[in-house]
Design a protein around this motif. Structure first.
Motif, PDB file in Angstrom:
ATOM      1  N   TYR A  42       0.830  -1.206   0.000  1.00  0.00           N
ATOM      2  CA  TYR A  42       0.000   0.000   0.000  1.00  0.00           C
ATOM      3  C   TYR A  42       0.859   1.248   0.000  1.00  0.00           C
ATOM      4  CZ  TYR A  42      -3.569  -3.338   1.361  1.00  0.00           C
ATOM      5  OH  TYR A  42      -4.409  -4.411   1.398  1.00  0.00           O
ATOM      6  N   ASP A  43       0.457   2.218  -0.817  1.00  0.00           N
ATOM      7  CA  ASP A  43       1.119   3.523  -0.810  1.00  0.00           C
ATOM      8  C   ASP A  43       0.710   4.313   0.423  1.00  0.00           C
ATOM      9  OD1 ASP A  43       2.442   3.100  -3.234  1.00  0.00           O
ATOM     10  OD2 ASP A  43       0.739   3.837  -4.398  1.00  0.00           O
ATOM     11  N   ASN A  44      -0.544   4.187   0.798  1.00  0.00           N
ATOM     12  CA  ASN A  44      -1.085   4.895   1.947  1.00  0.00           C
ATOM     13  C   ASN A  44      -1.017   3.970   3.160  1.00  0.00           C
ATOM     14  OD1 ASN A  44      -2.599   6.200   3.865  1.00  0.00           O
ATOM     15  ND2 ASN A  44      -4.325   6.642   2.514  1.00  0.00           N
ATOM     16  N   LYS A  45      -0.252   4.348   4.159  1.00  0.00           N
ATOM     17  CA  LYS A  45      -0.070   3.498   5.346  1.00  0.00           C
ATOM     18  C   LYS A  45      -1.371   3.243   6.091  1.00  0.00           C
ATOM     19  CE  LYS A  45       4.747   4.581   5.939  1.00  0.00           C
ATOM     20  NZ  LYS A  45       5.793   5.112   6.747  1.00  0.00           N
ATOM     21  N   GLU A  46      -2.333   4.140   5.987  1.00  0.00           N
ATOM     22  CA  GLU A  46      -3.619   3.932   6.659  1.00  0.00           C
ATOM     23  C   GLU A  46      -4.367   2.744   6.075  1.00  0.00           C
ATOM     24  OE1 GLU A  46      -6.008   7.437   6.960  1.00  0.00           O
ATOM     25  OE2 GLU A  46      -4.379   8.582   7.863  1.00  0.00           O
ATOM     26  N   ASP A  47      -4.120   2.419   4.798  1.00  0.00           N
ATOM     27  CA  ASP A  47      -4.770   1.260   4.176  1.00  0.00           C
ATOM     28  C   ASP A  47      -4.351  -0.042   4.860  1.00  0.00           C
ATOM     29  OD1 ASP A  47      -6.091   2.871   2.380  1.00  0.00           O
ATOM     30  OD2 ASP A  47      -4.601   2.607   0.793  1.00  0.00           O
ATOM     31  N   LEU A  48      -3.187  -0.056   5.484  1.00  0.00           N
ATOM     32  CA  LEU A  48      -2.731  -1.240   6.210  1.00  0.00           C
ATOM     33  C   LEU A  48      -3.659  -1.601   7.359  1.00  0.00           C
ATOM     34  CD1 LEU A  48       1.106  -0.570   6.400  1.00  0.00           C
ATOM     35  CD2 LEU A  48      -0.001  -2.461   5.214  1.00  0.00           C
ATOM     36  N   LEU A  49      -4.319  -0.588   7.931  1.00  0.00           N
ATOM     37  CA  LEU A  49      -5.222  -0.819   9.051  1.00  0.00           C
ATOM     38  C   LEU A  49      -6.402  -1.694   8.651  1.00  0.00           C
ATOM     39  CD1 LEU A  49      -5.342   2.788  10.528  1.00  0.00           C
ATOM     40  CD2 LEU A  49      -4.078   0.830  11.431  1.00  0.00           C
ATOM     41  N   TYR A  50      -6.778  -1.651   7.375  1.00  0.00           N
ATOM     42  CA  TYR A  50      -7.949  -2.378   6.896  1.00  0.00           C
ATOM     43  C   TYR A  50      -7.589  -3.668   6.167  1.00  0.00           C
ATOM     44  CZ  TYR A  50      -9.792   2.167   8.003  1.00  0.00           C
ATOM     45  OH  TYR A  50     -10.113   3.317   8.660  1.00  0.00           O
ATOM     46  N   ASP A  51      -6.305  -3.972   6.076  1.00  0.00           N
ATOM     47  CA  ASP A  51      -5.859  -5.184   5.400  1.00  0.00           C
ATOM     48  C   ASP A  51      -5.981  -6.377   6.341  1.00  0.00           C
ATOM     49  OD1 ASP A  51      -4.350  -6.382   2.998  1.00  0.00           O
ATOM     50  OD2 ASP A  51      -3.130  -7.017   4.709  1.00  0.00           O
TER      51      ASP A  51
END
Length: 96
Positions: A42-51
């Protein structure tokens, strides 16, 4: 610790034509078949929260004389491959 690590990345198109960047975690070959264990990047680190944190197993297939990656449809094969990859991950990342 090696600070020069750079992951092996590939970019794929999903069924909707969107580009996905994936890290190649491992490659396993068996009976002239090739399987990849891949994790989303993910380019956006916040997307990791939803992975989910789960990796995907894809198989190299020949489609019109072109190599492509496809989902493993056979559930028994997918389960067996996940066990193989988990064992290999443990061997790579954990010492006895």
């Amino acid at each position: 610790m090696d600070s020069n690590y750079s992951p092996d990345l590939i970019t794929l198109l999903d069924e909707d034509g969107r580009e996905l960047t994936l890290e190649i975690l491992d490659i396993y070959e068996e009976n002239e078949r090739v399987f990849y264990a891949l994790m989303p990047v993910y380019d956006n680190k916040e997307d990791l929260l939803y992975d989910s944190g789960e990796y995907t197993i894809l198989e190299v297939v020949d489609e019109n004389s072109e190599e492509q990656l496809a989902e493993v449809e056979d559930e028994e094969l997918k389960l067996r491959l996940s066990r193989i990859f988990e064992d290999r991950f443990n061997d790579m990342f954990y010492e006895d």
